[in-house]
Motif scaffolding. Sequence first.
Motif, mmCIF file in Angstrom:
data_model
loop_
_atom_site.group_PDB
_atom_site.id
_atom_site.type_symbol
_atom_site.label_atom_id
_atom_site.label_comp_id
_atom_site.label_asym_id
_atom_site.label_seq_id
_atom_site.Cartn_x
_atom_site.Cartn_y
_atom_site.Cartn_z
ATOM 1 N N LYS A 19 0.779 -1.091 0.197
ATOM 2 C CA LYS A 19 0.023 -0.107 -0.079
ATOM 3 C C LYS A 19 1.022 1.174 0.063
ATOM 4 O O LYS A 19 1.966 1.165 0.609
ATOM 5 C CB LYS A 19 -0.944 0.034 1.216
ATOM 6 C CG LYS A 19 -1.931 -1.195 1.273
ATOM 7 C CD LYS A 19 -2.870 -0.949 2.461
ATOM 8 C CE LYS A 19 -3.927 -2.070 2.353
ATOM 9 N NZ LYS A 19 -4.719 -1.722 3.638
ATOM 10 N N GLU A 21 -0.061 4.986 0.930
ATOM 11 C CA GLU A 21 -1.174 5.963 1.713
ATOM 12 C C GLU A 21 -2.565 4.955 1.355
ATOM 13 O O GLU A 21 -2.534 3.964 1.601
ATOM 14 C CB GLU A 21 -0.794 7.217 0.884
ATOM 15 C CG GLU A 21 0.328 7.961 1.187
ATOM 16 C CD GLU A 21 0.552 9.219 0.763
ATOM 17 O OE1 GLU A 21 -0.398 9.796 0.022
ATOM 18 O OE2 GLU A 21 1.249 10.092 1.184
ATOM 19 N N ASP A 22 -3.238 5.817 0.452
ATOM 20 C CA ASP A 22 -4.544 5.159 0.358
ATOM 21 C C ASP A 22 -4.693 4.281 -1.003
ATOM 22 O O ASP A 22 -5.531 4.077 -1.641
ATOM 23 C CB ASP A 22 -5.553 6.181 0.233
ATOM 24 C CG ASP A 22 -5.309 7.281 -0.964
ATOM 25 O OD1 ASP A 22 -4.327 7.167 -1.624
ATOM 26 O OD2 ASP A 22 -6.548 8.086 -1.407
ATOM 27 N N ILE A 23 -3.553 3.857 -1.630
ATOM 28 C CA ILE A 23 -3.551 3.363 -3.170
ATOM 29 C C ILE A 23 -3.147 1.779 -2.544
ATOM 30 O O ILE A 23 -1.899 1.502 -1.996
ATOM 31 C CB ILE A 23 -2.612 3.965 -3.964
ATOM 32 C CG1 ILE A 23 -3.267 5.280 -4.267
ATOM 33 C CG2 ILE A 23 -2.436 3.144 -5.204
ATOM 34 C CD1 ILE A 23 -2.367 6.181 -5.320
ATOM 35 N N ASP A 27 -2.130 -6.439 -4.552
ATOM 36 C CA ASP A 27 -3.329 -6.799 -3.872
ATOM 37 C C ASP A 27 -3.441 -8.275 -3.336
ATOM 38 O O ASP A 27 -4.296 -8.865 -4.117
ATOM 39 C CB ASP A 27 -4.641 -6.086 -4.305
ATOM 40 C CG ASP A 27 -5.935 -6.353 -3.358
ATOM 41 O OD1 ASP A 27 -5.930 -6.880 -2.155
ATOM 42 O OD2 ASP A 27 -6.735 -5.988 -4.021
ATOM 43 N N THR A 63 3.757 -4.284 2.449
ATOM 44 C CA THR A 63 2.926 -4.176 3.731
ATOM 45 C C THR A 63 2.588 -5.415 4.491
ATOM 46 O O THR A 63 2.657 -5.192 5.704
ATOM 47 C CB THR A 63 1.704 -3.436 3.158
ATOM 48 O OG1 THR A 63 2.106 -2.086 2.368
ATOM 49 C CG2 THR A 63 0.849 -2.879 4.381
#
Length: 250
Positions: A19, A21-23, A27, A63
């Motif tokens: 990740k 920040e908010d991106i 995944d 992350t």
Amino acid sequence: MKERPLKNNGIEIQNLVKKFEDIIAIDGISFEVKPGELFGLLGPNGAGKTTIINILNGQLKPTRGTAIVSGYDVKKQANKVRELIGVCPQEPAFYSYLTGRENVELFGRLHGMAKEVLGERTDELLNKVGLVEGATRRAGKYSGGMIRRISLVMALINNPDIAYLDEPTVAMDVQSRHATWNFIRELRTQGKTVILTTHYIEEAESLCDRVGIIDQGKLIALDIPKTLMTEYKAKNLEEVFIKITGRKIR
């Protein structure tokens, strides 16, 4: 005591998340690259290909999840990983005021290579990529194709077991590209493990043992190119790519 890898299984990625920040760039991706395999990592712009490469070379920390390179955890044993790998980055990294050869030899010295071995290895690689004459020119005067070729030599000067080639043939003319394809095939015959990212889908179809296609940080396809072409009833790998990632410009 000398640190040893747990097992030589090439590269293993499990539930990898990155990740910013908010991106969410990566995944929950999982896949393995077998020792000696030439593996293609494909995807549209921003899909997460370079982020994966930067995690595997220790430049970025995930992350969540794990990335194991030749038995070493990239989060905990990044220095050991760097001893085994060579990286041809998407963005060129060289000193423009040095000649091509001086750049290559500088990287070799940073790897601790002996002078005689470094000289022989430099000559060998420059010859293979057709840069023997161009090696005496300042790198800042190189064309785009020459920059990619010298970057490839710099990445492989230490004779790594594992090579990450991030769009190695971009800006090359047809002759240089096909010569580079032969050079990359030779890495496989030497038993090296290679991850190749490219936007030239025919390049991946021609070179790779298997390909993984990622989109929006997720792995959406993984198999031998011919198997994917059969599964998606496509005449080539590019058609497979378009069918599963769509035609929208990113």
